[in-house]
Design a protein around this motif. Structure first.
Motif, PDB file in Angstrom:
ATOM      1  N   ILE A 156       0.817  -1.213   0.000  1.00 50.83           N
ATOM      2  CA  ILE A 156       0.000   0.000   0.000  1.00 50.83           C
ATOM      3  C   ILE A 156       0.850   1.262   0.000  1.00 50.83           C
ATOM      4  O   ILE A 156       0.425   2.315  -0.485  1.00 50.83           O
ATOM      5  CB  ILE A 156      -0.971   0.012   1.218  1.00 50.83           C
ATOM      6  N   TYR A 157       2.064   1.197   0.498  1.00 46.98           N
ATOM      7  CA  TYR A 157       2.928   2.360   0.621  1.00 46.98           C
ATOM      8  C   TYR A 157       3.800   2.596  -0.615  1.00 46.98           C
ATOM      9  O   TYR A 157       4.608   3.525  -0.637  1.00 46.98           O
ATOM     10  CB  TYR A 157       3.852   2.180   1.833  1.00 46.98           C
ATOM     11  N   CYS A 158       3.677   1.787  -1.657  1.00 49.49           N
ATOM     12  CA  CYS A 158       4.609   1.824  -2.784  1.00 49.49           C
ATOM     13  C   CYS A 158       4.648   3.199  -3.451  1.00 49.49           C
ATOM     14  O   CYS A 158       3.631   3.704  -3.931  1.00 49.49           O
ATOM     15  CB  CYS A 158       4.234   0.759  -3.807  1.00 49.49           C
ATOM     16  N   PHE A 159       5.842   3.793  -3.512  1.00 45.97           N
ATOM     17  CA  PHE A 159       5.986   5.126  -4.098  1.00 45.97           C
ATOM     18  C   PHE A 159       5.801   5.108  -5.611  1.00 45.97           C
ATOM     19  O   PHE A 159       5.656   6.163  -6.238  1.00 45.97           O
ATOM     20  CB  PHE A 159       7.358   5.716  -3.753  1.00 45.97           C
ATOM     21  N   ALA A 213      19.600  -6.807  -1.949  1.00 44.17           N
ATOM     22  CA  ALA A 213      18.978  -6.218  -0.767  1.00 44.17           C
ATOM     23  C   ALA A 213      17.568  -6.793  -0.656  1.00 44.17           C
ATOM     24  O   ALA A 213      16.848  -6.887  -1.649  1.00 44.17           O
ATOM     25  CB  ALA A 213      18.917  -4.701  -0.864  1.00 44.17           C
ATOM     26  N   VAL A 214      17.190  -7.200   0.533  1.00 45.38           N
ATOM     27  CA  VAL A 214      15.849  -7.715   0.792  1.00 45.38           C
ATOM     28  C   VAL A 214      15.125  -6.708   1.683  1.00 45.38           C
ATOM     29  O   VAL A 214      15.658  -6.290   2.704  1.00 45.38           O
ATOM     30  CB  VAL A 214      15.896  -9.096   1.478  1.00 45.38           C
ATOM     31  N   THR A 215      13.942  -6.319   1.271  1.00 47.08           N
ATOM     32  CA  THR A 215      13.152  -5.381   2.063  1.00 47.08           C
ATOM     33  C   THR A 215      12.365  -6.141   3.124  1.00 47.08           C
ATOM     34  O   THR A 215      11.649  -7.093   2.805  1.00 47.08           O
ATOM     35  CB  THR A 215      12.164  -4.606   1.174  1.00 47.08           C
ATOM     36  N   VAL A 216      12.519  -5.731   4.358  1.00 46.55           N
ATOM     37  CA  VAL A 216      11.765  -6.321   5.469  1.00 46.55           C
ATOM     38  C   VAL A 216      11.090  -5.173   6.212  1.00 46.55           C
ATOM     39  O   VAL A 216      11.754  -4.303   6.765  1.00 46.55           O
ATOM     40  CB  VAL A 216      12.674  -7.116   6.421  1.00 46.55           C
ATOM     41  N   THR A 217       9.779  -5.174   6.205  1.00 39.28           N
ATOM     42  CA  THR A 217       9.020  -4.059   6.768  1.00 39.28           C
ATOM     43  C   THR A 217       8.538  -4.333   8.184  1.00 39.28           C
ATOM     44  O   THR A 217       8.504  -3.444   9.030  1.00 39.28           O
ATOM     45  CB  THR A 217       7.803  -3.748   5.879  1.00 39.28           C
ATOM     46  N   THR A 218       8.160  -5.573   8.435  1.00 41.39           N
ATOM     47  CA  THR A 218       7.620  -5.962   9.733  1.00 41.39           C
ATOM     48  C   THR A 218       7.883  -7.440   9.959  1.00 41.39           C
ATOM     49  O   THR A 218       8.068  -8.203   9.008  1.00 41.39           O
ATOM     50  CB  THR A 218       6.107  -5.680   9.799  1.00 41.39           C
ATOM     51  N   ILE A 248      26.341 -14.862  -1.531  1.00 38.76           N
ATOM     52  CA  ILE A 248      25.852 -13.614  -2.103  1.00 38.76           C
ATOM     53  C   ILE A 248      25.680 -12.588  -0.983  1.00 38.76           C
ATOM     54  O   ILE A 248      24.942 -12.845  -0.025  1.00 38.76           O
ATOM     55  CB  ILE A 248      24.502 -13.829  -2.816  1.00 38.76           C
ATOM     56  N   PRO A 249      26.350 -11.440  -1.060  1.00 44.13           N
ATOM     57  CA  PRO A 249      26.204 -10.431   0.010  1.00 44.13           C
ATOM     58  C   PRO A 249      24.792  -9.861   0.033  1.00 44.13           C
ATOM     59  O   PRO A 249      24.257  -9.448  -0.997  1.00 44.13           O
ATOM     60  CB  PRO A 249      27.236  -9.362  -0.359  1.00 44.13           C
ATOM     61  N   VAL A 250      24.188  -9.849   1.203  1.00 46.98           N
ATOM     62  CA  VAL A 250      22.796  -9.412   1.343  1.00 46.98           C
ATOM     63  C   VAL A 250      22.708  -8.261   2.332  1.00 46.98           C
ATOM     64  O   VAL A 250      23.162  -8.366   3.476  1.00 46.98           O
ATOM     65  CB  VAL A 250      21.890 -10.569   1.810  1.00 46.98           C
ATOM     66  N   GLY A 251      22.115  -7.174   1.876  1.00 41.36           N
ATOM     67  CA  GLY A 251      21.775  -6.070   2.758  1.00 41.36           C
ATOM     68  C   GLY A 251      20.282  -6.075   2.985  1.00 41.36           C
ATOM     69  O   GLY A 251      19.542  -6.827   2.350  1.00 41.36           O
ATOM     70  N   VAL A 252      19.831  -5.235   3.879  1.00 44.20           N
ATOM     71  CA  VAL A 252      18.405  -5.186   4.192  1.00 44.20           C
ATOM     72  C   VAL A 252      17.930  -3.746   4.174  1.00 44.20           C
ATOM     73  O   VAL A 252      18.611  -2.836   4.657  1.00 44.20           O
ATOM     74  CB  VAL A 252      18.115  -5.813   5.573  1.00 44.20           C
ATOM     75  N   SER A 253      16.753  -3.571   3.571  1.00 39.57           N
ATOM     76  CA  SER A 253      16.089  -2.272   3.583  1.00 39.57           C
ATOM     77  C   SER A 253      14.920  -2.347   4.558  1.00 39.57           C
ATOM     78  O   SER A 253      13.969  -3.097   4.337  1.00 39.57           O
ATOM     79  CB  SER A 253      15.582  -1.917   2.178  1.00 39.57           C
ATOM     80  N   ILE A 254      15.018  -1.627   5.654  1.00 38.21           N
ATOM     81  CA  ILE A 254      13.910  -1.533   6.605  1.00 38.21           C
ATOM     82  C   ILE A 254      13.034  -0.384   6.117  1.00 38.21           C
ATOM     83  O   ILE A 254      13.244   0.776   6.443  1.00 38.21           O
ATOM     84  CB  ILE A 254      14.415  -1.270   8.040  1.00 38.21           C
ATOM     85  N   ALA A 255      12.073  -0.727   5.288  1.00 37.92           N
ATOM     86  CA  ALA A 255      11.317   0.336   4.609  1.00 37.92           C
ATOM     87  C   ALA A 255       9.923  -0.134   4.233  1.00 37.92           C
ATOM     88  O   ALA A 255       9.755  -1.262   3.760  1.00 37.92           O
ATOM     89  CB  ALA A 255      12.079   0.770   3.354  1.00 37.92           C
ATOM     90  N   PRO A 256       8.944   0.770   4.434  1.00 36.80           N
ATOM     91  CA  PRO A 256       9.105   2.039   5.149  1.00 36.80           C
ATOM     92  C   PRO A 256       8.895   1.853   6.644  1.00 36.80           C
ATOM     93  O   PRO A 256       8.244   0.909   7.079  1.00 36.80           O
ATOM     94  CB  PRO A 256       7.998   2.890   4.553  1.00 36.80           C
ATOM     95  N   LEU A 303       8.303   6.420   5.977  1.00 36.91           N
ATOM     96  CA  LEU A 303       7.145   6.383   5.094  1.00 36.91           C
ATOM     97  C   LEU A 303       7.065   7.608   4.197  1.00 36.91           C
ATOM     98  O   LEU A 303       7.137   8.743   4.654  1.00 36.91           O
ATOM     99  CB  LEU A 303       5.862   6.293   5.934  1.00 36.91           C
ATOM    100  N   ARG A 304       6.918   7.355   2.880  1.00 33.85           N
ATOM    101  CA  ARG A 304       6.771   8.411   1.884  1.00 33.85           C
ATOM    102  C   ARG A 304       5.360   8.335   1.296  1.00 33.85           C
ATOM    103  O   ARG A 304       4.894   7.254   0.945  1.00 33.85           O
ATOM    104  CB  ARG A 304       7.797   8.241   0.764  1.00 33.85           C
ATOM    105  N   LEU A 305       4.721   9.491   1.135  1.00 34.46           N
ATOM    106  CA  LEU A 305       3.345   9.515   0.635  1.00 34.46           C
ATOM    107  C   LEU A 305       3.185  10.506  -0.517  1.00 34.46           C
ATOM    108  O   LEU A 305       2.427  11.476  -0.433  1.00 34.46           O
ATOM    109  CB  LEU A 305       2.373   9.881   1.767  1.00 34.46           C
ATOM    110  N   PRO A 306       3.869  10.280  -1.641  1.00 38.23           N
ATOM    111  CA  PRO A 306       3.739  11.205  -2.766  1.00 38.23           C
ATOM    112  C   PRO A 306       2.419  11.033  -3.518  1.00 38.23           C
ATOM    113  O   PRO A 306       1.889   9.926  -3.622  1.00 38.23           O
ATOM    114  CB  PRO A 306       4.928  10.826  -3.661  1.00 38.23           C
ATOM    115  N   TRP A 307       1.884  12.131  -3.996  1.00 40.50           N
ATOM    116  CA  TRP A 307       0.713  12.122  -4.869  1.00 40.50           C
ATOM    117  C   TRP A 307      -0.416  11.221  -4.349  1.00 40.50           C
ATOM    118  O   TRP A 307      -0.825  11.352  -3.224  1.00 40.50           O
ATOM    119  CB  TRP A 307       1.117  11.737  -6.295  1.00 40.50           C
ATOM    120  N   GLU A 308      -0.875  10.282  -5.175  1.00 40.23           N
ATOM    121  CA  GLU A 308      -2.032   9.469  -4.791  1.00 40.23           C
ATOM    122  C   GLU A 308      -1.735   8.457  -3.688  1.00 40.23           C
ATOM    123  O   GLU A 308      -2.668   7.862  -3.129  1.00 40.23           O
ATOM    124  CB  GLU A 308      -2.575   8.708  -6.010  1.00 40.23           C
ATOM    125  N   VAL A 309      -0.485   8.242  -3.353  1.00 47.10           N
ATOM    126  CA  VAL A 309      -0.164   7.291  -2.281  1.00 47.10           C
ATOM    127  C   VAL A 309      -0.752   7.771  -0.953  1.00 47.10           C
ATOM    128  O   VAL A 309      -1.171   6.971  -0.117  1.00 47.10           O
ATOM    129  CB  VAL A 309       1.362   7.092  -2.147  1.00 47.10           C
TER     130      VAL A 309
END
Length: 396
Positions: free
Chosen positions: A106-109, A214-219, A250-258, A288-294
């Motif tokens: 739902i938060y996708c920019f 990079a793997v995104t982990v939000t919760t 394989i080197p793995v980073g993590v994006s805690i986002a959003p 958390l980013r909320l541009p335009w219709e987001v």
């Protein structure tokens, strides 16, 4: 009979919700409405005129959900590499094999980009997907240009390159095959365990400092994840993917986002410990980013899933954005500003140092561009273009 018209916040006045049950969650979908895009000339508002069929209300959710089946359409892209000059991003070049994303976060920019197609950033974005079927060929032609200068390509930045339709289309895998052949560095970001399929390509590339992930982990809460990012891999599955990729070298980073105030924000330290234990070597975050219709889409999601804290969440978001839903200024859009943004930054940095997850943007810095070699085989113009030219010549 008096029509009942839903009341909406002024920040998205003029935007329409279709179908009428706008704040009712749809199973397997993130958006709760098909909000009109900002380029639409006419606004439409759904309302109950009292003519609903008996018994419809009880099954409305199922009927609505069945109407949003995923449709994947072929697209002949004109270009495939996107360049940016943003100081907020650790890369300059990106590649996205798909428009739209079935993960439904739902938060996708990237949601507002569907407005350019005359589609909704809401349910359309996650159910009407466009596959750039000529992506591997376009990439090969780009790399073959004498003027091309190699630098790491980020794959899957706007929309996930490993969303469900990739299992059948395999565009991402074919792109990786081109990059592997040309010994070109690549960095991928995903929420999907499907990336494990391509370990046979990524592992040898990583051994030569040509690939990072990079793997995104939000919760870590599966209940929140099911509504926040309904068709992405479950949190536990993402942790297993981190472990699997790490074990493959394989080197793995993590994006805690959003980081969402009062929703995922309380988990910051717990999340970082979990990804460290899974094998991640560095981490970064985005508020958390909320541009335009987001913004209106996210607020509808809050009302549908967290009505008791919806106003509290938005108040905190606005405190970090100078009183607005969003501030697009470089330097502020990713982190926010003010006391609460500073507190999040301090919490994150202290946890990262304590856990040894240093190295912001490290996955790009470690990649080697010196091994690049231009492709030996370059495809001709697509059959569609050739066919058009041939047909024109036949007239003479």
């Amino acid at each position: 009979m008096k029509a009942i018209i839903p009341e909406y916040d002024d920040s998205f006045a003029g935007q329409a919700m279709l179908p009428p049950q706008s704040l009712k969650a749809h199973k397997g979908r993130g958006a709760v409405s098909n909000l009109q895009g900002r380029y639409e000339a006419h606004a439409r508002a759904g309302f109950d005129d009292g003519w609903s069929v008996g018994g419809l209300d009880e099954t409305a959710g199922e009927e609505v959900a069945s109407g949003w089946k995923t449709q994947v359409s072929d697209e002949q892209a004109r270009t495939i590499l996107t360049r940016n000059a943003s100081p907020d991003l650790p890369f300059n070049v990106s590649l996205n094999p798909y428009r739209g994303c079935e993960h439904g976060c739902i938060y996708c920019f990237a949601r507002p980009t569907h407005s350019y197609l005359g589609l909704s950033p809401g349910l359309d974005f996650e159910s009407r997907i466009y596959a750039k079927v000529n992506a591997p060929e376009l990439l090969r032609r780009e790399l073959a240009k004498p003027s091309y200068v190699p630098e790491p390509i980020a794959v899957g930045v706007n929309t996930d390159a490993y969303q469900p339709c990739e299992r059948e289309r395999q565009l991402t895998r074919r792109v990786l095959e081109v990059l592997h052949e040309c010994e070109h560095p690549v960095a991928l970001i995903t929420k999907s365990s499907l990336i494990e399929r391509d370990i046979d390509i990524l592992a040898p590339m990583a051994a030569r400092r040509l690939a990072a992930v990079a793997v995104t982990v939000t919760t870590l809460d599966p209940a929140i994840a099911r509504t926040l990012e309904p068709r992405a891999a479950a949190p536990a599955r993402r942790l297993r993917t981190i472990r699997t990729l790490t074990e493959a070298g394989i080197p793995v980073g993590v994006s805690i986002a959003p980081i969402i105030p009062f929703v995922t924000e309380p988990e910051i330290e717990q999340l970082l410990e979990a990804v460290r234990d899974a094998g991640a070597i560095h981490a970064h975050y985005v508020v958390l980013r909320l541009p335009w219709e987001v913004s209106p889409l996210f607020q509808q999601w809050l009302e549908a899933h967290f009505p008791e804290r919806a106003q509290r969440v938005m108040n905190r978001v606005r405190e970090m954005r100078g009183g607005k839903d969003y501030d697009s200024a470089f330097g502020a859009r990713m982190r926010g500003e003010g006391v609460w943004a500073d507190l999040i930054h301090q919490r994150f940095e202290k946890a990262v140092h304590r856990l040894g997850l240093h190295g912001k943007g490290g996955r790009f810095k470690q990649l080697d561009c010196t091994q690049f070699r231009r492709p030996l085989v370059v495809p001709p113009l697509g059959n569609k273009a050739k066919g058009a030219n041939a047909g024109q010549l036949d007239l003479f």
